[in-house]
Design a protein around this motif. Sequence first.
Motif, PDB file in Angstrom:
ATOM      1  N   GLY A  46       1.544   4.052  -3.355  1.00 47.09           N
ATOM      2  CA  GLY A  46       1.268   5.317  -2.965  1.00 47.09           C
ATOM      3  C   GLY A  46       2.551   6.134  -3.341  1.00 47.09           C
TER       4      GLY A  46
ATOM      5  N   ASP B 243       0.799  -1.064  -0.034  1.00 49.60           N
ATOM      6  CA  ASP B 243       0.143   0.065   0.214  1.00 49.60           C
ATOM      7  C   ASP B 243       0.691   1.431   0.061  1.00 49.60           C
ATOM      8  OD1 ASP B 243      -2.272   1.601   0.063  1.00 49.60           O
ATOM      9  OD2 ASP B 243      -2.864   1.077   2.175  1.00 49.60           O
TER      10      ASP B 243
ATOM     11  N   GLN C 237       2.816   6.215  -7.170  1.00 48.93           N
ATOM     12  CA  GLN C 237       1.767   7.004  -7.792  1.00 48.93           C
ATOM     13  C   GLN C 237       2.143   8.429  -7.797  1.00 48.93           C
ATOM     14  OE1 GLN C 237      -1.678   4.150  -6.195  1.00 48.93           O
ATOM     15  NE2 GLN C 237      -2.318   6.016  -6.502  1.00 48.93           N
ATOM     16  N   GLU C 238       2.907   8.923  -6.660  1.00 52.42           N
ATOM     17  CA  GLU C 238       3.082  10.262  -6.313  1.00 52.42           C
ATOM     18  C   GLU C 238       4.037  10.556  -7.211  1.00 52.42           C
ATOM     19  OE1 GLU C 238       4.871  12.975  -2.636  1.00 52.42           O
ATOM     20  OE2 GLU C 238       4.030  10.995  -2.374  1.00 52.42           O
TER      21      GLU C 238
END
Length: 480
Positions: free
Chosen positions: A283, A279, A286-287
């Motif tokens: 993240g 998770d 994606q950032e």
Amino acid sequence: MAAKEGALPEAAARLKRFMAAEPSARLESVRALTGLFREAQPREMAEESLFRDLLEILIKASNEIEQACKDSSELLDLDTCLVLTAECFRCLRNACVQCAKNQHVMRNLGLIATSIHLIKLLDRMPIKGEPLLTAFRCSLQFLGNIAAGNGDSQNSIWKCAFPDLFLTCLTYSDEKIVAYCCMVLFTCLNSEKVKELLDPRNLSVALHVIKVYKKQLESEWSFLIVTDYLLQCPELVKALYAKLSNQERVTFLELIMAKVSEKNSVTSEEMNVFMRHADFLAGCFQEKCEAVLKLTSAADAEDEEALVTIRLLDILCEMTSNNGQLEYLQTLPDLLQTAIDTLRLTHLAGKQAVNIFTTTHAMTWQEEISHPAVGFKAHLIRLIGNLCYKNKENQDKVYELDGIPLILDNCSIDDNNPFLNQWAVYAIRNLTEQNERNQQLIAQMEEKGLADNSALESMGLQIEKQDEKLILRSARKKPS
């Protein structure tokens, strides 16, 4: 056998006789004991009085070193003291090997606290010659041996040494001292102590372990500290990641990759930890995914933020290759869309100019080995394929995001980028498995001559109609 049995009492008595003699005389006595303690029987026969004598020598050495630190003129006369100190630690180190009795006796006498005090004095000495370094190294070896398999000793060392002494040793200029410190730290750690590293005042210990591994890639102890302990605490992983430089993040991600790639069976608790890592890392990807576009320029081929993005993608590919972690990652709402969007951006960048993202870009041999972005688009397609494995919701999402034409348009037809084709085959198979809409789309594209007309054939795939259904199969004949 009788002669051997009598050797230890004789050597111990000799040391006691020479306690008030010159250091050179005591040194020979201690050396004799060091040799005897290489064998199990003398270790088991050792009496408490012998360890009291060794403790007395170390206390006297501490006093001499402390006085010398106050008066620098006395530093030049310390070599004999330091050699004797090192030999005492060798003797104690040998006496601890697989001998809980001696570990217990030494701990109760206060040898752990005395040793740690002495190490701190050695660190303060302004002259760092070989005698000092040898004493320093032997002291840490002793701590490692008295802690081995002994929870009470581990707790005593932790109480006296954490975090200050560990920080001192982890940042020391001598590689052996750093390595022995990592050995002691690994031996003392457990799941409860790892939680103490979350304290902002203690986080530096974990940070320096990663720095040690980055500097000394063959350091087994620093590797084990990270993979066996630090990675068991998701909160600690997040805290460390935030504090690391991009170069250090690449190193940290490589350690995570090593752990994720292990084929050992895991417990439900360990799987829960992995899912929390997944998770967090998803993240992060994606950032920062667009950072990889910097690599379109040869001048930015070593951009550190882009290298982090590449490593994050590598880990996500590996995690989605594991059924337990895959099922969780398939449910993350934005990961699949991020992968498709990033593929679209890199593909567009490759069309605008000839660079590492150009579909038919012919790599030189040197680029193939060294360029960090080689295979990035292939891994994006691999991630998309993994996320669509037996997951109709994600298969449909790729359709809605025009992901299938994008994947086909990325395929090389000149074999310059074989891994792109390999993962495209895999992704298309997963996208069309029990999904007629996706099969029909590919068939229509083939009929209309889209995707460079030869994309499917270049991948060794072919769509054909059987019993009113579209079937994806290999277009290549098996060798006879």
